[in-house]
Design a protein around this motif. Structure first.
Motif, mmCIF file in Angstrom:
data_model
loop_
_atom_site.group_PDB
_atom_site.id
_atom_site.type_symbol
_atom_site.label_atom_id
_atom_site.label_comp_id
_atom_site.label_asym_id
_atom_site.label_seq_id
_atom_site.Cartn_x
_atom_site.Cartn_y
_atom_site.Cartn_z
ATOM 1 N N SER A 108 28.485 5.368 46.342
ATOM 2 C CA SER A 108 29.268 5.053 47.535
ATOM 3 C C SER A 108 30.753 5.259 47.275
ATOM 4 O O SER A 108 31.206 5.284 46.124
ATOM 5 C CB SER A 108 29.006 3.614 47.992
ATOM 6 N N TYR A 112 35.041 3.590 55.563
ATOM 7 C CA TYR A 112 33.894 3.412 56.461
ATOM 8 C C TYR A 112 33.342 4.720 57.020
ATOM 9 O O TYR A 112 32.167 4.802 57.333
ATOM 10 C CB TYR A 112 34.300 2.490 57.625
ATOM 11 N N PRO A 145 23.972 9.362 49.762
ATOM 12 C CA PRO A 145 25.118 8.473 49.600
ATOM 13 C C PRO A 145 24.894 7.180 50.370
ATOM 14 O O PRO A 145 24.083 7.119 51.289
ATOM 15 C CB PRO A 145 26.257 9.282 50.222
ATOM 16 N N MET A 146 25.623 6.144 50.001
ATOM 17 C CA MET A 146 25.529 4.866 50.691
ATOM 18 C C MET A 146 26.934 4.325 50.915
ATOM 19 O O MET A 146 27.916 4.887 50.438
ATOM 20 C CB MET A 146 24.686 3.875 49.882
ATOM 21 N N GLY A 147 27.031 3.216 51.635
ATOM 22 C CA GLY A 147 28.312 2.572 51.870
ATOM 23 C C GLY A 147 28.961 3.009 53.168
ATOM 24 O O GLY A 147 28.827 4.162 53.588
ATOM 25 N N SER A 151 28.294 7.655 55.529
ATOM 26 C CA SER A 151 28.362 7.577 54.064
ATOM 27 C C SER A 151 28.709 8.891 53.389
ATOM 28 O O SER A 151 29.274 8.904 52.300
ATOM 29 C CB SER A 151 27.019 7.083 53.513
ATOM 30 N N TRP A 176 24.765 11.095 56.479
ATOM 31 C CA TRP A 176 24.118 9.784 56.546
ATOM 32 C C TRP A 176 24.952 8.804 57.349
ATOM 33 O O TRP A 176 26.151 8.633 57.118
ATOM 34 C CB TRP A 176 23.866 9.247 55.142
ATOM 35 N N THR A 178 24.842 4.778 58.952
ATOM 36 C CA THR A 178 24.241 3.457 59.060
ATOM 37 C C THR A 178 24.564 2.915 60.446
ATOM 38 O O THR A 178 25.727 2.624 60.745
ATOM 39 C CB THR A 178 24.790 2.505 57.975
#
Length: 438
Positions: A108, A112, A145-147, A151, A176, A178
Motif C-alpha cells: 500500500s 487515498y 495493491p491495497m490501501g 489503491s 483497484w 475499495t
C-alpha cells in the motif's frame, strides 16, 4: 558499535534467506511428452490415459493414447493427474512477508486516490511464501495493491523468476477500488467481538471519487493530451476495455451501487472482489455481466440469520445463477497454498462436478483477468504452465504435487516447509517413544 552489529545481522539474514529459495528454473530446451495421466483440461473436459506435448514453453498437442509425441522426451505418468497451473487472484503474495514486520510489507501507499501506483515493481520473487504456494499447484498469482480508496494497478505474476521483470505475465491488468459502503465493521479489542456500524465518512469518500473518475473519463477522451497526468494515464484503459476495474464490495446494496457507478462512468469491465453478500444480487450480477472474485469460503457467515454453510455454498449459488466466479485468499496471503482446497470445498457444497469446481481456480480466473488466451486451460497454443499431482488436486489428502512447469520450465518444488520437515524428521527419527524411555 551496536548499530553496526544490527546492520550486519540484517544483511546476513537477508542473504541467508535469499540462498534458501531454489533458483528459478531454466528455459525448456527440448520437447517433453507427458503420457498415461488423467488430464484435467480446465474447461470441464477430462482426457483419460492422455498425452500432453509441449515445446519451447508452449503446448503443441493434447489428446488420447494415440497422440503423436514426435520424438519428445517421454515422461510416463500412469495413474497420476495433470492440471493447468492454478491461479490465485486478488493476492498480496510477493508483496508482504511477515505481517508483524513493517519493513516486509509493500502492498500500500500513503494517500487515498493512487491509480498510478503499480504493485508490479514491489513483487518480491525471493519471498519464502512463493515456493510454498507453488508446491500445491498455484503457479500464477495476481499481485494486488491495497490501501486508500483507489489503491493502484495490479499485475499477473508467475511464481518463478529472478525478478519481477522475469515473473510478470500481464502488466497492469486493472485498477483497484475499495467502494465506500454504507456500513463498516468495528472490532472491539476488549471482548473480541465484531459489529456493524454506519459509515459516517461515506459521502466524504464518494465526492472526490466521483470527481476523479469524471476527470479521468474526460482525459481518456483526449487523443493526445499536451500535458501527461500520471493518475489519469493509469486509468485510461478502464474506458477502452483494456483494463478491469476491481471493486472491493461485500454487501448487496454496495455491490449494486458500485456496479451502477462503474457503468455510469463508462467503465467496460467492472469486477466485484469479496462479494460476501453476492448471493442476494445474483440476478443483478448476471444481467450486468459482472464477474465475482470471492474471498475465501473458509469463513464464518456474516449475519446471524445466515446458514452456517452459506460461505461454502456461495460459489455454487453464483455459478448456477450464471455468474462467472473465481475464488481467492484476498488478504490471507500465507494461506494461498490452500487455494485448491477452497475449490474442493465448493465441490462438496453444490458444485458436484469437480471439473466445474476446478474452473473456479483455472479457466474462470483466467477469463476474468484477461489471460485466458495464454493460461487457464491445457489446450494447444497455450503456455505449458501445468503441474502433475499424485491424486486429486482439490483434495488435501491426495494433492501431492510431483512436478510443475511454468512456460515449459521444470520448476524446483523445494520450499521452507519441506526443509523444516526434513530437519525435524531427522532430529526425532531415531529417538525412542517417550513410554520406552521411562
Amino acid at each position: 558499535m551496536k548499530k553496526l552489529t544490527i546492520t550486519l545481522w540484517a544483511f546476513a539474514a537477508m542473504f541467508t534467506a535469499k540462498a534458501q529459495n531454489p533458483a528459478p528454473a531454466r528455459p525448456q530446451t527440448r520437447p517433453i511428452a507427458l503420457t498415461g495421466a488423467t488430464i484435467h483440461v480446465g474447461n470441464g473436459q477430462v482426457v483419460q490415459n492422455g498425452v500432453l506435448v509441449f515445446d519451447k514453453g508452449v503446448i503443441t498437442a493434447v489428446g488420447g493414447p494415440g497422440t503423436e509425441t514426435n520424438g519428445a522426451e517421454v515422461i510416463s505418468l500412469n495413474g497420476k493427474h495433470v492440471y493447468p497451473g492454478l491461479i490465485s487472484p486478488a493476492s498480496t503474495v510477493g508483496l508482504q512477508e511477515v505481517a508483524a514486520v513493517r519493513s516486509t510489507l509493500d502492498y500500500s501507499e500513503t494517500g487515498y486516490i493512487n491509480p498510478n501506483i503499480r504493485a508490479l515493481i514491489a513483487y518480491n520473487t525471493d519471498s519464502e511464501v512463493i515456493p510454498t504456494i507453488r508446491n500445491n499447484g498455484v503457479l500464477l498469482t495476481q499481485a494486488m495493491p491495497m490501501g486508500g480508496v483507489v489503491s493502484g494497478s495490479s499485475s499477473v505474476m508467475q511464481t518463478d523468476g529472478w525478478n519481477w521483470e522475469d515473473a510478470v505475465l500481464k502488466k497492469d491488468d486493472g485498477i483497484w477500488l475499495t467502494w465506500p459502503g454504507y456500513f463498516t465493521r468495528d472490532f472491539n479489542m476488549d471482548d473480541f467481538t465484531a459489529s456493524l456500524k454506519r459509515n459516517e465518512k461515506r459521502q466524504e469518500a464518494l465526492n472526490p471519487l466521483r470527481a476523479t473518475f469524471a476527470d479521468a473519463k474526460a482525459y481518456a477522451a483526449l487523443p493526445s493530451p499536451e500535458t501527461k497526468n500520471l493518475k489519469f494515464e493509469a486509468m485510461r484503459g478502464l474506458f477502452d476495455g483494456s483494463k478491469n476495474l476491481y471493486i472491493r464490495a461485500d454487501y448487496g446494496k454496495d455491490i449494486i451501487e458500485a456496479v451502477q457507478f462503474a457503468k455510469e462512468m463508462g467503465i467496460r469491465k467492472p469486477v466485484i472482489v469479496g462479494g460476501e453478500g453476492a448471493d442476494r444480487v445474483v440476478e443483478f450480477l448476471k444481467e450486468a455481466n459482472v464477474p465475482v472474485i470471492l474471498n475465501t469460503p473458509h469463513r464464518l457467515p456474516n449475519r446471524e440469520d445466515e446458514a452456517v454453510d452459506l460461505p461454502y455454498r456461495l460459489p455454487s449459488i453464483l455459478a448456477k445463477g450464471g455468474v462467472t466466479v473465481a475464488i481467492s485468499y484476498a488478504e490471507e496471503w500465507w494461506r494461498t497454498r490452500n487455494l485448491p482446497f477452497l475449490a474442493g470445498t465448493a465441490a462438496g457444497f453444490g458444485l458436484t462436478d469437480r471439473e466445474e469446481a476446478l474452473k473456479l481456480i483455472t479457466s474462470n480466473t483466467a477469463k476474468i483477468l484477461g489471460i485466458d488466451g495464454q493460461v487457464g486451460t491445457l489446450e494447444r497454443g497455450k503456455h505449458a504452465t501445468l503441474f502433475v499431482s499424485r491424486g486429486d488436486a482439490l483434495d488435501m489428502r491426495t494433492n501431492v504435487v510431483e512436478m510443475a512447469f511454468i512456460q515449459g520450465r521444470n520448476v524446483n518444488l523445494d520450499d521452507k516447509h519441506k526443509r523444516l520437515y526434513k530437519i525435524y524428521k531427522g532430529k526425532y527419527e531415531g529417538e525412542r517413544p517417550l513410554a520406552e524411555k521411562k
